[in-house]
Design an enzyme around this catalytic site. Sequence first.
Site, short mmCIF file in Angstrom:
data_model
loop_
_atom_site.label_atom_id
_atom_site.label_comp_id
_atom_site.label_asym_id
_atom_site.label_seq_id
_atom_site.Cartn_x
_atom_site.Cartn_y
_atom_site.Cartn_z
N ASP A 133 -15.59 97.96 -13.26
CA ASP A 133 -16.78 98.54 -12.64
C ASP A 133 -17.82 98.92 -13.70
O ASP A 133 -18.99 99.15 -13.36
CB ASP A 133 -16.41 99.83 -11.88
N GLN B 162 -12.01 102.49 -5.74
CA GLN B 162 -13.13 102.45 -4.80
C GLN B 162 -13.72 103.85 -4.62
O GLN B 162 -13.00 104.83 -4.41
CB GLN B 162 -12.63 101.89 -3.45
N LYS C 123 -12.69 92.25 -1.32
CA LYS C 123 -12.40 92.06 -2.75
C LYS C 123 -11.06 91.37 -2.92
O LYS C 123 -10.92 90.44 -3.73
CB LYS C 123 -12.39 93.43 -3.47
N1 GUN Z 1 -18.54 102.04 -3.83
C1 GUN Z 1 -19.74 101.46 -3.59
N2 GUN Z 1 -20.04 100.58 -4.55
C2 GUN Z 1 -19.01 100.59 -5.41
C3 GUN Z 1 -18.74 99.87 -6.60
O1 GUN Z 1 -19.53 99.04 -7.09
N3 GUN Z 1 -17.56 100.17 -7.22
C4 GUN Z 1 -16.70 101.09 -6.72
N4 GUN Z 1 -15.58 101.32 -7.40
N5 GUN Z 1 -16.92 101.76 -5.62
C5 GUN Z 1 -18.07 101.51 -4.97
#
Ligand code: GUN
Length: 296
Positions: free
Chosen positions: A120, A97, A53
Amino acid sequence: MSAAIIDGKAFAARVRAQVAGHVARLAAGGLVPGLAVVLVGDDPASAVYVRNKGIQTKEAGMASFEHRLPAETSEAELLGLIAALNADPAVHGILVQLPLPKHLDPDLVINAIDPAKDVDGFHISNVGLLGTGQKAMVPCTPLGCLMLLRDRHGSLAGMEAVVIGRSNIVGKPMAQLLLGDSCTVTIAHSRTRNLPEVCRRADILVAAVGRPEMVKGDWIRPGATVIDVGINRVPGEGGTSRIVGDVDFASAAAVAGAITPVPGGVGPMTIACLLANTLTACCRANGLPEPEGLTP
Ligand code: GUN
């Protein structure tokens, strides 16, 4: 029949290029969109996602703020960081995350994020806005799936869509987005009776169950579009491992009209949509028109 392969990798590259173009124009005027990513603990898979990311955020010309906290971080410390990021005008998007270490309540933490910065789309305000058809921040993976489906079909109106999986991250928001595009939507899950029969209804089948190669070719209506959200690591040959989806690709591709591969299908769309959401959040925060084609 042999299905068309939906190239999510190429599509995601186009989305990222589109985002980067908008970012360059904003930056020329002195406005740099910023994304803060918070990682608590040392889950190896999460560390890889967070690193990717950060790399792609910078490649798009945005500012990337990474916060890596130890696994024993207290709730008060994490909430303190989120409050600081909420108040920071250089930060337009915040992503914590998941999963979090066991002692931290993910609902409490996510709902502490300013909904306008919740790239998100997990905050209850955004969930409610999406569910009522209002302007929301939309979860990245379902948004990516929707972009691929619209690209293939144009209008989705009237299509039968079956989503396997009811998670807050994929299944439920995916169903809301398909409903918003006037599909007839069924949400199936591990307790659904006659799952193969339910799946055979689908013009659009989205598999997001987290079970390697569960969906077989004879679950698929001939000509249907299959979107495989699964990312499962399974043992490969000679002690190696390989990544497979939730769909048994070989048997499904013989029946479907179109299918996303794993890897190279939905996966790359998730980060591309995260960048798109960060750009959208930045435009909204500054009263600028939103870029077209990057929101539902
Ligand atoms: N863990 C797995 N997929 C995601 C996601 O799309 N966003 C976040 N914040 N954590 C994750």
